[in-house]
Design an enzyme around this catalytic site. Structure first.
Site, PDB file in Angstrom:
ATOM      1  CD  GLU A   1      -1.779   2.463   5.005  1.00 13.02           C
ATOM      2  OE1 GLU A   1      -2.119   1.900   5.815  1.00 13.02           O
ATOM      3  OE2 GLU A   1      -1.159   1.801   3.970  1.00 13.02           O
TER       4      GLU A   1
ATOM      5  CB  CYS B   1       4.396   9.271  -0.608  1.00  9.36           C
ATOM      6  SG  CYS B   1       4.109   7.877  -1.685  1.00  9.36           S
TER       7      CYS B   1
ATOM      8  CB  CYS C   1      -1.882  -1.609  -7.275  1.00 12.03           C
ATOM      9  SG  CYS C   1      -0.970  -1.552  -9.014  1.00 12.03           S
TER      10      CYS C   1
ATOM     11  CB  CYS D   1       5.138  -5.133  -8.688  1.00 10.76           C
ATOM     12  SG  CYS D   1       4.857  -3.977 -10.255  1.00 10.76           S
TER      13      CYS D   1
ATOM     14  CB  CYS E   1       4.450  -3.656  -4.526  1.00  4.70           C
ATOM     15  SG  CYS E   1       3.235  -2.523  -4.251  1.00  4.70           S
TER      16      CYS E   1
ATOM     17  N   GLY F   1      -1.448   2.087  -5.741  1.00  3.45           N
ATOM     18  CA  GLY F   1      -1.927   2.459  -7.191  1.00  3.45           C
ATOM     19  C   GLY F   1      -0.760   2.445  -8.163  1.00  3.45           C
TER      20      GLY F   1
ATOM     21  CB  CYS G   1       9.769   2.211  -1.093  1.00  5.19           C
ATOM     22  SG  CYS G   1       9.608   2.013  -2.897  1.00  5.19           S
TER      23      CYS G   1
END
Length: 352
Positions: free
Chosen positions: A97, A110, A117, A121, A124, A162, A335
């Site tokens: 995306e 973005c 990934c 975290c 996320c 990522g 985000c």
């Protein structure tokens, strides 16, 4: 990541040096490499046949060995605030995306650098997806080239799916193509690359690129940051800041720190003090970011009042601080929300 429809390689995403090597292997004149790069990155050729100033022999050889490698997005969602999230297909039912964020004074894309990934975290969605694949330079740049708003873009941020420095070779290659005079000829000051702080790759990025740098901090305290970001067990935030202090970034190249505000966790006066001590004397800015809740996470966002107070206190300490406006939350483009895990699940279910 993306596979050609045949056993041919992709042409889009090759550097001038790589094109020169290809041209030489075909026994073509050296200037052909620059002609190809012009068609790929300046004239936006759709097919090899469009490269009309190449000899018929050159076009035939290229067509026999390469596909263009340019892919249009397969889906778009638009937020009530004008943000758009574009979906790009990949092989084996994988997807990535990219988020287009229009503002009055700038139009930002973005982009993703990986499918999923590895970093895990806590806050996320991409991290919850896990890691599937690296993107090639062409696949990174294809996100920029292939959206309808491509010509309007003023800025690109490597802050999508990522960890960019975990795919450093391809990210640097994409930056070379984006900024070189034979490529898109963008100023590196229009580009911002985000990282959680993989120190060996960070050093190389600083030395081999002129793009702006954003560091994901989220806490100045080791034990707390470990709970949010497992990378803290390998490279501490102090070590990352120490590396930054070794380099002269000049007045034009910007260092920023991303700081997601978690209610009752990292938004106290002690954190203001910790950040001030950590960044003492370093020319940088802090972007405070609203936390967007994700399924299964115990975290909650700070209140707007707390965030404003936190910002004011950092500013009083001499740290340039911005509260970043949240965009695209209703379409999961904000985000920390980019993820194609459920889409992959849906595609797999529909295939049975």
């Amino acid at each position: 990541m993306q596979q050609p429809s045949s056993n041919k390689d992709f042409l889009y995403g090759k550097t001038l040096q790589e094109l020169a090597t290809i041209v030489k292997s075909f026994g073509l004149p050296g200037f052909t490499a620059r002609q190809i790069s012009d068609w790929l990155y300046k004239k936006q050729a759709g097919t090899i046949d469009d490269m009309t100033n190449l000899s018929k022999k050159a076009r035939t050889l290229l067509a026999e060995n390469f596909e263009m490698g340019v892919t249009l997005p397969s889906k778009v969602q638009e937020s009530k605030d004008g943000t758009k999230k574009y979906l790009f297909p990949a092989h084996a039912n994988l997807f990535i995306e990219a988020a287009y964020i229009p503002e009055e004074d700038r139009k930002t894309l973005c982009v993703s650098s990986q499918v999923g990934c590895k970093m895990g975290c806590l806050f996320c969605m991409t991290g919850k997806q896990g890691f599937q694949s690296n993107l090639t330079a062409g696949e990174i740049l294809n996100q920029i080239r292939s959206i309808p708003e491509s010509a309007l873009l003023s800025n690109v941020v490597y802050m999508g799916m990522g960890e960019p420095l975990d795919n450093l070779d391809e990210v640097l290659k994409s930056l070379e193509i984006l900024t070189a005079d034979w490529g898109y000829a963008w100023s590196p000051r229009r580009i911002n690359v985000s990282t959680i702080g993989l120190i060996p790759a960070l050093r190389r990025f600083i030395e081999e690129s002129e793009a702006h740098l954003a560091i994901s901090m989220h806490s100045p305290f080791n034990e707390e940051r470990k709970k949010l970001m497992p990378i803290e067990q390998v490279y501490t935030i102090e070590q990352v800041v120490d590396v930054l202090r070794e380099y002269d970034f000049g007045r034009q190249r910007r260092i920023s720190f991303e700081y997601i505000m978690f209610g009752g966790i990292n938004d106290t006066p002690a954190h203001v003090k910790g950040i001030t001590k950590l960044l003492n004397g370093l020319r940088c800015r802090i972007n405070l970011i609203k936390f967007h809740p994700i399924p299964g996470s115990p975290l909650k966002g700070s209140t707007l009042e707390t965030t404003q107070y936190f910002s004011d206190q950092l500013s009083k300490k001499g740290i340039v601080t911005t509260i970043r406006r949240s965009r695209g939350e209703d379409i999961y483009a904000a985000c920390g929300l980019l993820s194609t895990k459920e889409l992959v699940k849906k595609e797999n279910e529909e295939s049975y």
